[in-house]
Design a protein around this motif. Structure first.
Motif, PDB file in Angstrom:
ATOM      1  N   VAL A 114       0.820  -1.222   0.000  1.00 27.10           N
ATOM      2  CA  VAL A 114       0.000   0.000   0.000  1.00 27.10           C
ATOM      3  C   VAL A 114       0.849   1.265   0.000  1.00 27.10           C
ATOM      4  CG1 VAL A 114      -1.964  -1.120   1.101  1.00 27.10           C
ATOM      5  CG2 VAL A 114      -0.185  -0.065   2.530  1.00 27.10           C
ATOM      6  N   LYS A 115       2.139   1.129  -0.203  1.00 32.34           N
ATOM      7  CA  LYS A 115       3.046   2.277  -0.260  1.00 32.34           C
ATOM      8  C   LYS A 115       2.632   3.240  -1.374  1.00 32.34           C
ATOM      9  CE  LYS A 115       7.804   3.332  -1.746  1.00 32.34           C
ATOM     10  NZ  LYS A 115       7.376   4.001  -3.009  1.00 32.34           N
ATOM     11  N   PHE A 116       2.617   4.546  -1.052  1.00 32.34           N
ATOM     12  CA  PHE A 116       2.404   5.570  -2.078  1.00 32.34           C
ATOM     13  C   PHE A 116       2.957   6.880  -1.552  1.00 32.34           C
ATOM     14  CE2 PHE A 116       0.124   8.649  -4.707  1.00 32.34           C
ATOM     15  CZ  PHE A 116       0.285   8.075  -5.974  1.00 32.34           C
ATOM     16  N   SER A 117       4.114   7.240  -2.044  1.00 34.32           N
ATOM     17  CA  SER A 117       4.778   8.472  -1.617  1.00 34.32           C
ATOM     18  C   SER A 117       4.494   9.583  -2.613  1.00 34.32           C
ATOM     19  CB  SER A 117       6.291   8.245  -1.529  1.00 34.32           C
ATOM     20  OG  SER A 117       6.822   8.049  -2.842  1.00 34.32           O
ATOM     21  N   ILE A 118       4.950  10.778  -2.284  1.00 35.47           N
ATOM     22  CA  ILE A 118       4.758  11.883  -3.215  1.00 35.47           C
ATOM     23  C   ILE A 118       5.578  11.673  -4.482  1.00 35.47           C
ATOM     24  CG2 ILE A 118       6.588  13.404  -2.336  1.00 35.47           C
ATOM     25  CD1 ILE A 118       4.400  15.707  -2.688  1.00 35.47           C
ATOM     26  N   GLU A 119       6.684  10.926  -4.367  1.00 34.86           N
ATOM     27  CA  GLU A 119       7.468  10.595  -5.553  1.00 34.86           C
ATOM     28  C   GLU A 119       6.680   9.655  -6.465  1.00 34.86           C
ATOM     29  OE1 GLU A 119      10.183  12.037  -6.440  1.00 34.86           O
ATOM     30  OE2 GLU A 119      10.368  13.200  -4.573  1.00 34.86           O
ATOM     31  N   ASP A 120       5.890   8.768  -5.869  1.00 27.25           N
ATOM     32  CA  ASP A 120       5.036   7.885  -6.662  1.00 27.25           C
ATOM     33  C   ASP A 120       3.978   8.701  -7.403  1.00 27.25           C
ATOM     34  OD1 ASP A 120       6.273   5.439  -5.909  1.00 27.25           O
ATOM     35  OD2 ASP A 120       5.224   5.506  -3.985  1.00 27.25           O
ATOM     36  N   LEU A 121       3.450   9.738  -6.745  1.00 27.24           N
ATOM     37  CA  LEU A 121       2.470  10.598  -7.405  1.00 27.24           C
ATOM     38  C   LEU A 121       3.106  11.328  -8.588  1.00 27.24           C
ATOM     39  CD1 LEU A 121      -0.242  12.094  -7.673  1.00 27.24           C
ATOM     40  CD2 LEU A 121       0.559  13.693  -5.928  1.00 27.24           C
ATOM     41  N   LYS A 122       4.304  11.834  -8.395  1.00 27.55           N
ATOM     42  CA  LYS A 122       4.995  12.556  -9.464  1.00 27.55           C
ATOM     43  C   LYS A 122       5.279  11.649 -10.665  1.00 27.55           C
ATOM     44  CE  LYS A 122       8.425  15.233  -8.131  1.00 27.55           C
ATOM     45  NZ  LYS A 122       9.647  15.652  -7.378  1.00 27.55           N
ATOM     46  N   ALA A 123       5.384  10.357 -10.425  1.00 25.19           N
ATOM     47  CA  ALA A 123       5.677   9.407 -11.497  1.00 25.19           C
ATOM     48  C   ALA A 123       4.439   8.989 -12.288  1.00 25.19           C
ATOM     49  CB  ALA A 123       6.353   8.168 -10.911  1.00 25.19           C
ATOM     50  N   GLN A 124       3.245   9.370 -11.814  1.00 28.53           N
ATOM     51  CA  GLN A 124       2.001   9.017 -12.494  1.00 28.53           C
ATOM     52  C   GLN A 124       1.822   9.853 -13.771  1.00 28.53           C
ATOM     53  OE1 GLN A 124      -0.157   6.483 -11.320  1.00 28.53           O
ATOM     54  NE2 GLN A 124       1.609   6.180  -9.981  1.00 28.53           N
ATOM     55  N   PRO A 125       1.072   9.317 -14.760  1.00 30.38           N
ATOM     56  CA  PRO A 125       0.793  10.109 -15.965  1.00 30.38           C
ATOM     57  C   PRO A 125       0.148  11.445 -15.598  1.00 30.38           C
ATOM     58  CG  PRO A 125       0.103   7.836 -16.275  1.00 30.38           C
ATOM     59  CD  PRO A 125       0.479   7.976 -14.823  1.00 30.38           C
ATOM     60  N   ASN A 126       0.698  12.510 -16.122  1.00 30.44           N
ATOM     61  CA  ASN A 126       0.215  13.863 -15.833  1.00 30.44           C
ATOM     62  C   ASN A 126       0.285  14.182 -14.343  1.00 30.44           C
ATOM     63  OD1 ASN A 126      -0.720  16.350 -16.840  1.00 30.44           O
ATOM     64  ND2 ASN A 126      -2.844  15.852 -16.344  1.00 30.44           N
ATOM     65  N   GLN A 127       1.088  13.407 -13.614  1.00 31.52           N
ATOM     66  CA  GLN A 127       1.261  13.577 -12.165  1.00 31.52           C
ATOM     67  C   GLN A 127      -0.088  13.621 -11.442  1.00 31.52           C
ATOM     68  OE1 GLN A 127       3.880  17.124 -12.113  1.00 31.52           O
ATOM     69  NE2 GLN A 127       5.603  15.735 -11.741  1.00 31.52           N
ATOM     70  N   THR A 128      -0.992  12.771 -11.909  1.00 35.84           N
ATOM     71  CA  THR A 128      -2.366  12.751 -11.396  1.00 35.84           C
ATOM     72  C   THR A 128      -2.778  11.319 -11.086  1.00 35.84           C
ATOM     73  OG1 THR A 128      -2.936  14.693 -12.731  1.00 35.84           O
ATOM     74  CG2 THR A 128      -4.771  13.360 -11.922  1.00 35.84           C
ATOM     75  N   THR A 129      -3.538  11.159 -10.000  1.00 34.97           N
ATOM     76  CA  THR A 129      -4.057   9.831  -9.668  1.00 34.97           C
ATOM     77  C   THR A 129      -5.332   9.964  -8.842  1.00 34.97           C
ATOM     78  OG1 THR A 129      -3.451   7.637  -8.815  1.00 34.97           O
ATOM     79  CG2 THR A 129      -2.845   9.526  -7.464  1.00 34.97           C
ATOM     80  N   PHE A 130      -6.036   8.830  -8.693  1.00 34.14           N
ATOM     81  CA  PHE A 130      -7.217   8.826  -7.818  1.00 34.14           C
ATOM     82  C   PHE A 130      -6.781   8.503  -6.402  1.00 34.14           C
ATOM     83  CE2 PHE A 130      -7.047   4.961 -10.495  1.00 34.14           C
ATOM     84  CZ  PHE A 130      -6.692   4.010  -9.546  1.00 34.14           C
ATOM     85  N   VAL A 204      -6.400  13.654  -7.584  1.00 31.43           N
ATOM     86  CA  VAL A 204      -5.495  14.722  -7.153  1.00 31.43           C
ATOM     87  C   VAL A 204      -4.334  14.834  -8.128  1.00 31.43           C
ATOM     88  CG1 VAL A 204      -6.097  14.371  -4.728  1.00 31.43           C
ATOM     89  CG2 VAL A 204      -4.083  13.231  -5.670  1.00 31.43           C
ATOM     90  N   GLN A 205      -3.772  16.025  -8.197  1.00 28.36           N
ATOM     91  CA  GLN A 205      -2.625  16.282  -9.077  1.00 28.36           C
ATOM     92  C   GLN A 205      -1.522  16.973  -8.300  1.00 28.36           C
ATOM     93  OE1 GLN A 205      -3.101  19.250 -12.292  1.00 28.36           O
ATOM     94  NE2 GLN A 205      -2.191  17.745 -13.680  1.00 28.36           N
ATOM     95  N   PHE A 206      -0.303  16.560  -8.569  1.00 30.40           N
ATOM     96  CA  PHE A 206       0.859  17.163  -7.924  1.00 30.40           C
ATOM     97  C   PHE A 206       0.959  18.636  -8.313  1.00 30.40           C
ATOM     98  CE2 PHE A 206       5.362  18.391  -8.284  1.00 30.40           C
ATOM     99  CZ  PHE A 206       5.792  18.183  -6.971  1.00 30.40           C
TER     100      PHE A 206
END
Length: 266
Positions: A114-130, A204-206
Motif C-alpha cells: 500500500v506504499k504511495f509516496s509523493i514521488e510515486d504521485l509525481k511518477a504518475q501520468p500527468n502527475q495525477t491519480t485517484f 489529485v494532481q501534484f
C-alpha cells in the motif's frame, strides 16, 4: 345625621355597592405579544444513520512530545502580516484546504503493497491519480466535501518521521471508489453495492514540493503554543483526530503551516 347615614348604608347594601369586603378578582389574562411568542424550532437536519466508523489502518504517529514553549518562529510575525493584509479582520472559519495522509514506506496489506509516496504521485501520468482506499466514514465525508481546485498538503504518514512534503490539488470531485468492488483489492467491501456505493474517491494532481520537509514534531510545537495563546493551529484536527487519513484545514491553518517552509528547521 345618624338617620341619614343609616339610610345611606342601607341603600348601598340594596344596590350592591358595599366595598368593605369586595371579592378578589383574578389577574387579567396576559395576552402574548406576537413578537414574543417563541418561534417554532425548525426540525434538525436529518442526519443519515451510518454504521459505526471503521478505524483507519494507519497507526497513530509516534512523535516525541515537544515542549509546550512559545511559538517564537512564526505566530506573532505571521499574525502581524495577516492583519496587515486583511486590514485586521479575522478570517471566516471555513474548511477550504485539506491534509491527505499516505504511506511512503512499503507495507503489505492482504498481500498488496500500500506504499504511495509523493514521488510515486509525481511518477504518475500527468502527475495525477485517484485517491482511493478510504474506509472511514468521516474521512469519506471529507472527501465528498472537496471542491475542484482546492489544495491539500501531501503528508507522509506511518513512517520514521511523519510530516508534510508537498502540495496537491483536487482535479476531480468525489465519485465511487472502484476498489470497494474489487475482491483482489485490500480495500474490498463486500457490503457495498454498485447501485449505492459506500465509498468515494477524488482525483489529485501534484502541484509542488514544499520548500522543505515540515515534520509533525515541528507542527506540534506550534499547536501546543497556539493552544495557550490562541494561535491558528489551536484546534488543528491533526492532533485531535490523529487516525483520520483525510483532514480539513481552515485557511488560517493552511497559511500558517505553509509559512513554515520559509523558516529554518528547528
Amino acid at each position: 345625621m345618624l338617620e341619614r347615614e343609616r339610610r345611606s348604608s342601607i341603600t348601598q347594601v340594596l344596590l350592591g355597592e358595599d366595598n368593605s369586603k369586595s371579592p378578589e378578582m383574578p389577574w387579567p389574562s396576559r395576552k402574548r405579544d406576537k413578537g414574543a411568542v417563541a418561534d417554532k424550532k425548525e426540525p434538525d437536519a436529518k442526519i443519515a444513520k451510518t454504521e459505526e466508523e471503521t478505524e483507519d489502518k494507519e497507526e497513530e504517529e509516534k512523535s516525541t512530545k515537544p515542549p509546550a514553549g512559545s511559538s517564537k518562529s512564526g505566530w506573532k510575525n505571521w499574525k502581524k502580516a495577516k492583519e496587515s493584509d486583511s486590514g485586521g479582520e479575522e478570517s471566516k472559519i471555513t474548511y477550504c484546504h485539506w491534509l491527505l495522509k499516505s504511506e511512503p514506506e512499503s507495507r503489505l496489506e492482504k498481500g498488496v503493497d500500500v506504499k504511495f509516496s509523493i514521488e510515486d504521485l509525481k511518477a504518475q501520468p500527468n502527475q495525477t491519480t485517484f485517491w482511493e482506499g478510504v474506509r472511514n466514514y468521516q474521512a469519506r465525508n471529507f472527501l465528498r466535501a472537496m471542491k475542484l481546485g482546492q489544495q491539500a498538503f501531501f503528508y507522509h504518514s506511518n513512517c520514521k518521521e511523519p510530516g508534510i512534503v508537498g502540495i496537491v490539488k483536487i482535479v476531480k470531485e468525489a465519485y465511487p471508489d472502484h476498489t470497494q468492488f474489487d475482491q483482489k483489492d485490500p480495500h474490498y467491501d463486500s457490503s457495498s453495492r454498485k447501485e449505492n456505493p459506500k465509498w468515494s474517491m477524488v482525483d489529485v494532481q501534484f502541484v509542488r514540493m514544499t520548500k522543505r520537509f515540515i515534520p509533525l514534531s515541528e507542527i506540534k510545537t506550534h499547536h501546543l503554543a497556539h493552544k495557550a495563546d490562541g494561535g491558528p493551529l489551536k484546534n488543528m484536527m491533526l492532533f485531535s483526530r490523529q487516525r483520520l487519513s483525510i483532514q480539513p484545514l481552515t485557511q488560517e491553518e493552511f497559511d500558517f503551516v505553509l509559512s513554515l517552509e520559509e523558516e529554518k528547521p528547528h
